[in-house]
Scaffold this motif. Sequence first.
Motif, PDB file in Angstrom:
ATOM      1  N   ARG A 135       0.709  -1.249   0.120  1.00 45.88           N
ATOM      2  CA  ARG A 135      -0.019   0.148   0.069  1.00 45.88           C
ATOM      3  C   ARG A 135       0.776   1.361   0.070  1.00 45.88           C
ATOM      4  N   ALA A 136       1.982   1.189   0.743  1.00 46.19           N
ATOM      5  CA  ALA A 136       2.682   2.499   0.596  1.00 46.19           C
ATOM      6  C   ALA A 136       3.496   2.571  -0.547  1.00 46.19           C
ATOM      7  N   LEU A 137       4.133   1.599  -1.214  1.00 44.39           N
ATOM      8  CA  LEU A 137       4.340   1.651  -2.490  1.00 44.39           C
ATOM      9  C   LEU A 137       3.437   2.175  -3.496  1.00 44.39           C
ATOM     10  N   LEU A 138       2.320   1.791  -3.358  1.00 46.88           N
ATOM     11  CA  LEU A 138       1.438   2.237  -4.300  1.00 46.88           C
ATOM     12  C   LEU A 138       1.017   3.716  -4.155  1.00 46.88           C
ATOM     13  N   GLU A 139       0.815   3.991  -3.158  1.00 48.66           N
ATOM     14  CA  GLU A 139       0.624   5.587  -2.655  1.00 48.66           C
ATOM     15  C   GLU A 139       1.740   6.132  -3.175  1.00 48.66           C
ATOM     16  N   GLN A 140       2.864   5.923  -2.913  1.00 50.10           N
ATOM     17  CA  GLN A 140       4.091   6.597  -3.385  1.00 50.10           C
ATOM     18  C   GLN A 140       4.221   6.757  -4.844  1.00 50.10           C
ATOM     19  N   ALA A 141       4.091   5.756  -5.648  1.00 54.53           N
ATOM     20  CA  ALA A 141       3.850   5.651  -6.887  1.00 54.53           C
ATOM     21  C   ALA A 141       2.905   6.838  -7.318  1.00 54.53           C
ATOM     22  N   ASP A 142       1.396   6.788  -6.679  1.00 53.21           N
ATOM     23  CA  ASP A 142       0.420   7.330  -7.042  1.00 53.21           C
ATOM     24  C   ASP A 142       0.728   8.898  -7.101  1.00 53.21           C
ATOM     25  N   ARG A 143       1.379   9.375  -5.870  1.00 53.06           N
ATOM     26  CA  ARG A 143       2.256  10.636  -5.555  1.00 53.06           C
ATOM     27  C   ARG A 143       3.142  11.136  -6.564  1.00 53.06           C
ATOM     28  N   GLU A 144       3.736  10.404  -7.002  1.00 57.07           N
ATOM     29  CA  GLU A 144       4.814  10.638  -8.086  1.00 57.07           C
ATOM     30  C   GLU A 144       4.175  10.861  -9.454  1.00 57.07           C
ATOM     31  N   ARG A 145       3.138  10.103  -9.663  1.00 54.04           N
ATOM     32  CA  ARG A 145       2.617  10.284 -11.004  1.00 54.04           C
ATOM     33  C   ARG A 145       1.974  11.611 -11.075  1.00 54.04           C
ATOM     34  N   ARG A 146       1.281  11.815  -9.923  1.00 51.05           N
ATOM     35  CA  ARG A 146       0.424  13.178  -9.718  1.00 51.05           C
ATOM     36  C   ARG A 146       1.515  14.299  -9.863  1.00 51.05           C
ATOM     37  N   GLY A 147       2.733  14.213  -9.697  1.00 50.83           N
ATOM     38  CA  GLY A 147       3.593  15.155  -9.544  1.00 50.83           C
ATOM     39  C   GLY A 147       3.852  15.872  -8.151  1.00 50.83           C
ATOM     40  N   GLU A 148       3.397  15.083  -7.005  1.00 51.13           N
ATOM     41  CA  GLU A 148       3.540  15.708  -5.749  1.00 51.13           C
ATOM     42  C   GLU A 148       5.102  15.689  -5.243  1.00 51.13           C
ATOM     43  N   PHE A 149       5.874  14.888  -5.969  1.00 50.64           N
ATOM     44  CA  PHE A 149       7.443  14.970  -5.398  1.00 50.64           C
ATOM     45  C   PHE A 149       8.395  15.114  -6.451  1.00 50.64           C
ATOM     46  N   ARG A 150       8.158  16.031  -7.428  1.00 50.57           N
ATOM     47  CA  ARG A 150       9.158  16.340  -8.438  1.00 50.57           C
ATOM     48  C   ARG A 150      10.293  16.842  -7.853  1.00 50.57           C
ATOM     49  N   ASP A 151      11.373  16.522  -8.482  1.00 53.04           N
ATOM     50  CA  ASP A 151      12.643  17.032  -8.088  1.00 53.04           C
ATOM     51  C   ASP A 151      12.753  18.666  -8.398  1.00 53.04           C
ATOM     52  N   ALA A 152      13.207  19.227  -7.194  1.00 52.76           N
ATOM     53  CA  ALA A 152      13.236  20.777  -7.393  1.00 52.76           C
ATOM     54  C   ALA A 152      14.365  21.221  -8.327  1.00 52.76           C
ATOM     55  N   ALA A 153      15.366  20.364  -8.824  1.00 49.97           N
ATOM     56  CA  ALA A 153      16.570  20.697  -9.529  1.00 49.97           C
ATOM     57  C   ALA A 153      16.247  20.799 -11.088  1.00 49.97           C
TER      58      ALA A 153
END
Length: 153
Positions: A135-153
């Motif tokens: 569940r944690a990995l799926l939630e992390q993948a979903d957040r990354e897909r939505r762009g919540e964890f984009r790299d600032a660089a």
Amino acid sequence: MARVDDHNHLGRRDLLVACWNHVPVAIGLLSPKARWELHRFYAPSRDLTDDEFLAHMKQVLASEPSLAQRVGKHYRLIFTVYKRYADQVGKTNFSAIEAGIRRDYARKNWDPSEKRRIMIMPLVNPDIDYEKLARALLEQADRERRGEFRDAA
């Protein structure tokens, strides 16, 4: 000091299993090292029959004979705290026992310079909960897909 017999070890394990399942904050009172020792000896997170536990205990004692003494001290702390609240509210009133332990722990460890009381007490678990991990990995993948964890660089 008298040695603890198998019958008493089974009784101790019963209390620790109840704490693990219903009052984990009681186990959380121990240091992380003590929690690992408790898990190695009593295995409260594992579903074992009495015979399986006794075989497990004998195997652990063969490789680590002094563990029984160290774990006895850890058990004594948990038992003393659990009994203090169980005598007041009943030994199976797990929610009231946990609430009492939390309340007193927070009171003792409160920093008066802080406005809020936050209690963090991580538990060690020797067994991986694959469902929670998935569940944690799926939630992390979903957040990354939505762009919540984009790299600032």
